[in-house]
Design an enzyme around this catalytic site. Structure first.
Site, PDB file in Angstrom:
ATOM      1  N   PRO A 145     -12.131 -50.667   5.207  1.00  0.00           N
ATOM      2  CG  PRO A 145     -11.715 -50.836   2.920  1.00  0.00           C
ATOM      3  CD  PRO A 145     -12.172 -49.871   3.966  1.00  0.00           C
ATOM      4  CG  ASP A 146     -10.268 -56.685   6.822  1.00  0.00           C
ATOM      5  OD1 ASP A 146     -10.646 -56.776   5.642  1.00  0.00           O
ATOM      6  OD2 ASP A 146     -10.556 -57.533   7.686  1.00  0.00           O
ATOM      7  CG  PHE A 147      -4.842 -54.948   3.761  1.00  0.00           C
ATOM      8  CD1 PHE A 147      -3.973 -54.781   2.702  1.00  0.00           C
ATOM      9  CD2 PHE A 147      -5.225 -53.817   4.456  1.00  0.00           C
ATOM     10  CE1 PHE A 147      -3.495 -53.540   2.341  1.00  0.00           C
ATOM     11  CE2 PHE A 147      -4.754 -52.561   4.113  1.00  0.00           C
ATOM     12  CZ  PHE A 147      -3.885 -52.432   3.050  1.00  0.00           C
ATOM     13  NE  ARG A 148      -2.707 -60.586   6.311  1.00  0.00           N
ATOM     14  CZ  ARG A 148      -2.066 -59.436   6.220  1.00  0.00           C
ATOM     15  NH1 ARG A 148      -2.684 -58.319   6.542  1.00  0.00           N
ATOM     16  NH2 ARG A 148      -0.817 -59.378   5.796  1.00  0.00           N
ATOM     17  CG  ASN A 193      -5.799 -49.967  12.396  1.00  0.00           C
ATOM     18  OD1 ASN A 193      -5.564 -50.932  11.673  1.00  0.00           O
ATOM     19  ND2 ASN A 193      -6.672 -50.017  13.388  1.00  0.00           N
ATOM     20  CG  ASP A 230      -7.495 -45.565  10.967  1.00  0.00           C
ATOM     21  OD1 ASP A 230      -7.321 -45.121  12.130  1.00  0.00           O
ATOM     22  OD2 ASP A 230      -7.809 -46.751  10.734  1.00  0.00           O
ATOM     23  CG  HIS A 285       2.011 -51.012  10.186  1.00  0.00           C
ATOM     24  ND1 HIS A 285       0.997 -51.935  10.341  1.00  0.00           N
ATOM     25  CD2 HIS A 285       3.165 -51.677  10.430  1.00  0.00           C
ATOM     26  CE1 HIS A 285       1.522 -53.104  10.657  1.00  0.00           C
ATOM     27  NE2 HIS A 285       2.826 -52.975  10.722  1.00  0.00           N
ATOM     28  CB  CYS A 322       9.581 -33.026   0.446  1.00  0.00           C
ATOM     29  SG  CYS A 322      10.720 -32.899  -0.966  1.00  0.00           S
ATOM     30  CB  CYS A 342       8.189 -31.011  -2.313  1.00  0.00           C
ATOM     31  SG  CYS A 342       8.840 -29.717  -1.229  1.00  0.00           S
ATOM     32  CB  CYS A 368      12.227 -28.415  -3.099  1.00  0.00           C
ATOM     33  SG  CYS A 368      12.127 -30.182  -2.725  1.00  0.00           S
ATOM     34  CB  THR A 409      -4.973 -57.590  15.445  1.00  0.00           C
ATOM     35  OG1 THR A 409      -3.845 -58.102  14.731  1.00  0.00           O
ATOM     36  CG2 THR A 409      -4.832 -57.915  16.917  1.00  0.00           C
TER      37      THR A 409
END
Length: 245
Positions: A32-35, A103, A105, A120, A128, A149, A151, A189
């Protein structure tokens, strides 16, 4: 001339092509997209999604961040669609300089593309914050709560959250491709996310092609405007004949 045929001819006659894509490329793989009307921003959560995936929220509410991130940002079963496969084919044929994607993904790489700039970041890279150790996505998907992590540091996805800057090396390479491009294909887009969308202003070529299901601020600048599915359009343009012939 038929728009698909025109696109096919443009691809056939040029070798320096760059593709700039957004969420619409991945929605055809079930992500799914955001907008859009059904996008994440239209759904009800305890906090607004754009707040949850922000730098400040990650540090102030890490448990809530990871609950949302696991449920809504990672799609391990998603597969490349016709758009990803067509672009990988163009790269293999020496037509495509590279893909610039908003994207996270990793589907372009799954399809076989080697030259991909992920503006992005990617859900498949995690590190970490304390020691810098790299972790696969399973360090997040196969754990609960805040992933740690060995550590003791917190594992953070290598994605650009709101309030964070884009990676300078990624921007540099993207700008280099855009400046070299004879053809720029923009697809899937809304060109509403900045600073990513602003990068296309570096393009100085002669063939600006825009493929999207809805209008964008760049429509009046396009030499070829195609309204429709990015996967179907690219598949028809690339796979009817061997472009390199």
């Amino acid at each position: 001339m038929d728009k698909i045929k025109q696109l096919r001819e443009t691809i056939k006659n040029n070798n320096q092509i760059v593709f700039f894509g957004g969420a619409g490329v991945s929605t055809e793989s079930g992500i799914p997209d955001f907008r859009s009307a059904d996008g994440l921003y239209r759904q009800e959560y305890r906090y607004p999604p754009e707040q949850i995936i922000s730098h400040s929220f990650f540090y102030s509410h890490p448990s809530e961040f990871y609950e949302f991130y696991r449920a809504k940002m990672i799609f391990p079963d998603a597969k490349p669609n016709k758009a990803h496969l067509a672009l990988a084919k163009l790269e293999q044929e020496g037509k495509l300089l590279g893909v610039i994607t908003q994207n996270i993904d990793g589907l372009h790489q799954m399809a076989g593309s080697k030259h991909v700039m992920e503006l992005h970041g990617s859900v498949y890279r995690n590190y970490c914050q304390k020691c810098g150790k790299f972790y696969e996505v399973t360090a997040i998907t196969q754990t609960r709560g805040v992933p740690k992590c060995s550590c003791g540091g917190t594992i953070k996805p290598d994605v650009v959250l709101y309030e964070e800057s884009l990676d300078e090396a990624t921007i540099y390479q993207s700008v280099q491709w855009l400046r070299q491009a004879e053809v720029l294909i923009i697809g899937g887009t809304s060109l509403a996310v900045y600073p990513a969308a602003g990068l296309i202003n570096y393009y100085q070529g002669n063939h600006l092609i825009l493929i999207n299901k809805s209008p964008t601020p760049m429509d009046d600048r396009a030499d070829l405007l195609i309204e429709g599915s990015i996967g179907e359009v690219l598949d028809q343009a690339v796979n009817i004949e061997t472009i390199a012939d």
